[in-house]
Design a protein around this motif. Structure first.
Motif, mmCIF file in Angstrom:
data_model
loop_
_atom_site.group_PDB
_atom_site.id
_atom_site.type_symbol
_atom_site.label_atom_id
_atom_site.label_comp_id
_atom_site.label_asym_id
_atom_site.label_seq_id
_atom_site.Cartn_x
_atom_site.Cartn_y
_atom_site.Cartn_z
ATOM 1 N N LEU A 7 0.806 -1.226 0.000
ATOM 2 C CA LEU A 7 0.000 0.000 0.000
ATOM 3 C C LEU A 7 0.835 1.271 0.000
ATOM 4 O O LEU A 7 0.337 2.335 -0.375
ATOM 5 N N ASP A 51 2.294 8.558 0.280
ATOM 6 C CA ASP A 51 1.385 7.613 0.929
ATOM 7 C C ASP A 51 1.584 7.645 2.438
ATOM 8 O O ASP A 51 2.705 7.512 2.930
ATOM 9 N N ARG A 57 -3.310 5.863 3.544
ATOM 10 C CA ARG A 57 -3.810 4.673 2.838
ATOM 11 C C ARG A 57 -4.232 3.588 3.805
ATOM 12 O O ARG A 57 -4.984 2.689 3.442
ATOM 13 N N LEU A 58 -3.690 3.650 4.990
ATOM 14 C CA LEU A 58 -3.787 2.532 5.931
ATOM 15 C C LEU A 58 -4.003 3.127 7.312
ATOM 16 O O LEU A 58 -3.420 4.170 7.638
ATOM 17 N N VAL A 103 -7.601 1.252 4.383
ATOM 18 C CA VAL A 103 -7.595 -0.143 4.825
ATOM 19 C C VAL A 103 -7.329 -0.126 6.325
ATOM 20 O O VAL A 103 -6.356 0.484 6.785
ATOM 21 N N LEU A 137 -5.917 -6.125 -4.463
ATOM 22 C CA LEU A 137 -5.016 -6.163 -3.308
ATOM 23 C C LEU A 137 -4.734 -7.601 -2.887
ATOM 24 O O LEU A 137 -3.597 -7.963 -2.549
ATOM 25 N N VAL A 161 -7.981 0.526 -4.140
ATOM 26 C CA VAL A 161 -6.898 0.838 -3.221
ATOM 27 C C VAL A 161 -5.675 1.274 -4.004
ATOM 28 O O VAL A 161 -5.508 0.936 -5.179
ATOM 29 N N ASN A 162 -4.838 2.032 -3.312
ATOM 30 C CA ASN A 162 -3.560 2.468 -3.844
ATOM 31 C C ASN A 162 -2.596 1.289 -3.826
ATOM 32 O O ASN A 162 -2.437 0.640 -2.803
ATOM 33 N N LEU A 163 -1.968 0.983 -4.944
ATOM 34 C CA LEU A 163 -0.982 -0.092 -4.956
ATOM 35 C C LEU A 163 0.397 0.474 -5.267
ATOM 36 O O LEU A 163 0.545 1.304 -6.169
ATOM 37 N N ASN A 164 1.379 0.015 -4.525
ATOM 38 C CA ASN A 164 2.772 0.384 -4.767
ATOM 39 C C ASN A 164 3.160 -0.162 -6.151
ATOM 40 O O ASN A 164 3.163 -1.378 -6.352
#
Lengths: 494, 494
Positions: A165, A171, A228-229, A261, A328, B11-14
């Protein structure tokens, strides 16, 4: 030591690695290990002949015995040839033997020598899923093995999720302050931004919605990053608090509305001591809420290292996914597959933790006798420790409702602060005031605690974290030593 | 599947995580698992009723039994109560019981339930150091436990070291092509640059100094990155070659002159089958060279997963540091401490691997009988496999001198290439030609191999990796199936 200039180094170092800190095994425990070695070798001169390690939640290093049933099953699985020897089998309770055979059947013909699939043994993941459903009163939708990933302790789950994430400084991760330093370490390694939300100490380390909003906004406006988390630790580490359902619902609404998340670190779910408190999982809270909050993305962590089982060395654990989108999930599977699989003894121990002996089993009575004995002892030490610490001058300790730690607030004299600054100049280093305090406590008494600055705290306040794990005699020595040390500081610097 | 647009994700993904690939557990094995499940549930229609997994070096998943002595000691350590039961003790060989007691003494009063120190049990690290000195003919300076770190398999050592040395796109890693995909995956995760040096297939996957220089220069001039780390895999994975001392000396000189840390992946050090070949460690080569090359920075990896022990599930392993500067050592300790410790069963298995029964011990004869039986069988399969593959049309396979793999070169008809392009269009995906080949092999015969594109290869050439691990009957089925499949391709597309 001054941080050496990078230019002088023989090798290139990733500055994010250099920046990462992990106080639980940082300066104070490292110094303790040196002292321990000196004592063992008869070197140095220390005013004590043993150390009391209160820096880490490592129960079996402090004489907590393992639960017999688990070890008995484990040894038969490690060496299935024993099951073919009648003389050996006769020495084990019937349910131990039956359980070992059942697990070995689940593992398949290769016993424990092969890599498992990336997410862990199917049979073990099914046991975990069943356990979660029962724990949460079968709230719907029920979970299944497909949502369970077995990990090397809880730490590797945190690492996988954060790595996926958090791609860089845009982020953010919302973390409680104080927090368990694994989180700040991982954020530093990933070059992400910490968005700290402070727990309100005087309200028993409470969480307030307006603090969450403020932390989120600050991250966006001042750091230029999007959270993000959201990390929730319940029961709290290092704070020992246990969240109420209402607060948890606030957190869930917040996470849903901000599209975060929710990472629920619930490794202390069996460690709740305060009367009237019980463990409520974030999963149960999320799924019990009305639309759209019951769709909040959640990953919950658990471990074999804590609870009453205390099998830290196994590095067993799992995470469960709730409402996690497919994109994800795919990345989580890939990260696990790059790692091949978690260790099988940890996987077996996780399955055992989630399926203790049942009523009627030969080991049922003895298992629960052991379990309850350990639990009652932890509870007694939790109560005693908070009570005793509160009688020390300048100390204020919130109740240890759960987990394995007390995190007392320590008021220190202004002159002690000045003394620390002078010492730092002399030594060419920058110890925080509570690190100085913890270091001098160690040097004078052999008591190993972790300074509050390793976990985060409101500026100008000082704390330390101690576990509740030392056996009663060592805990008494610890409290006495801290009292005497603190009284001396008050005498000398007031 | 087309890669979905990031914007559409919940979701944001790396992006670096998304970019990472790990073919050993990628498309083909994932499809194999689906087929396996379908067969088990009686679904689907497949022209075979079982799979042969040749995709991963996982010996005990293919009927290789564990070495008895190791499992016997392990079970006693897992459940030390057994040592107090005379009836059980009587069922174990005397040296097993003595060894368990010795290890438990080294572990200390907590048995295997506690976190160890960050680098692993001291007693186990001493055993590893002693073993390394003996293996390398006691070349000076001797190593000590201080240079040994116990890890969860070899993979976590790779991860720690790469994370420390690779801070971003300015940092490069020299890797052999073909390579074990853990390396490219970690480079992708860290946003580093791969600097590939190609092995010369027709010279038995040889390494040439001029290729190293060219790869280094290309990385600097075309990628704008400075190589920091040099990965050597010996015996080779996936190539199965064994390096000669002269070539290793060239590599050491190169690493020294370029100030690279040499990462020697030596996990197959016990798997050498070719007559006249023996394992020479990079440590022994470095330390035997004249100044200044004997000061080359080296980290060597080993694991309990390979060799003859094949205990993949334990996730045991170690890395040893040679000539590593203090500033890098400090960061390695910190990275290990953030991880708390590697799993204790893996640590115990690593210590056992490095201290098999000695002459005169009760288990000595039986241990070596088991060991030699397994070794001879692996050797026979290595020879047979390369020989058989070389008789298949369009195949050219270098000798399997060591490790656990063959990596044959497969010539495929131009029409098959065109067919793959058409299929890719229809399916909306981009399978490499060898991935198509491996997928169709799987669908038609149940044989699971990994396409060469997952390891890297010279453009326009095609390969696949298969292990030598299936038992003889399955290996014969595999060779037969591959032959028939390839002959069909030649018939249909030539």
């Amino acid at each position: 030591m001054f941080r050496r200039s990078f230019a002088a180094l023989k090798v290139n170092l990733n500055p994010r690695v250099v920046a990462a800190q992990y106080a639980v095994r940082g300066l104070i425990p490292a110094r303790a290990d040196v002292i321990k070695k000196e004592i063992a070798e008869g070197k140095g001169s220390h005013p004590f002949d043993s150390l009391v390690y209160c820096n880490i939640g490592n129960p079996q290093s402090l004489k907590q015995p393992p639960l017999t049933f688990f070890r008995q099953v484990m040894c038969l699985i490690d060496n299935p040839q024993m099951l073919e020897n009648k003389k050996i089998v006769a020495e084990f309770p019937a349910d131990v033997v039956a359980r070992a055979r059942e697990f070995l059947k689940g593992i398949g013909p290769t016993a424990t020598g092969a890599y498992t699939n990336s997410l862990g043994y199917d049979f073990a993941r099914e046991i975990v899923a069943k356990h979660i459903n029962e724990r949460d009163g079968n709230v719907k939708p029920l979970t299944t093995a497909a949502n369970i990933t077995l990990t090397d302790g809880a730490s590797s789950g945190v690492r996988f999720l954060m790595q996926i994430l958090i791609g860089g400084p845009k982020d953010g991760v919302m973390i409680p302050i104080p927090q368990y330093p694994l989180y700040t370490a991982q954020i530093a390694l990933l070059d992400g931004k910490a968005a700290p939300y402070y727990l309100r100490e005087k309200e028993g380390w409470g969480v307030h919605s307006q603090d969450l909003e403020a932390a989120y906004s600050k991250c966006v406006s001042e750091e230029g990053a999007t959270p993000r988390l959201f990390v929730a630790i319940n029961p709290g580490n290092p704070t020992g608090n246990v969240l109420d359902r209402k607060v948890m619902e606030d957190v869930v609404r917040f996470c849903h509305d901000k599209k975060l998340v929710l990472l629920a670190d619930e490794v202390y779910q069996e460690n709740i001591y305060a009367p009237g408190k019980k463990f409520v999982s974030y999963r149960e809270v999320v799924l019990s809420m009305p639309e759209p909050y019951n769709k909040t993305m959640l990953i919950s962590l658990h471990s074999t290292s804590k609870g009453i089982i205390g099998e830290c060395g196994r590095r067993g654990g799992y995470f469960e996914q709730v409402n996690i989108p497919e994109e994800l999930r795919e990345q989580l599977v890939k990260m696990c597959s790059i790692n091949l699989c978690s260790n099988v003894n940890g996987q077996v121990m996780t399955a055992l933790m989630c399926s203790p002996p049942k009523k009627g089993d030969a080991s049922y009575e003895s298992y629960w006798a052991e379990y309850n004995g350990l639990f009652d002892s932890l509870k007694a030490r939790a109560e005693l420790l908070a009570k005793e610490l509160n009688t020390i001058p300048g100390f204020s300790c919130q109740p240890v409702q759960g987990a394995m730690y007390a995190f007392p607030n320590v008021t220190l004299p202004e002159k002690y602060r000045q003394y620390n600054e002078e010492q730092n100049k002399k030594e060419g280093r920058q110890l925080a005031l509570d690190a100085r305090w913890a270091l001098e406590l160690l040097e004078s008494s052999g008591i190993v605690v972790v300074p509050g600055s390793g976990f985060g705290q409101v500026d100008g306040t000082w704390h330390f974290r101690t576990t509740i794990l030392p056996p009663m005699d060592q805990m008494q020595r610890m409290v006495k030593a801290i009292r005497s040390f603190q009284e001396n500081i008050y005498k000398k610097y007031n």
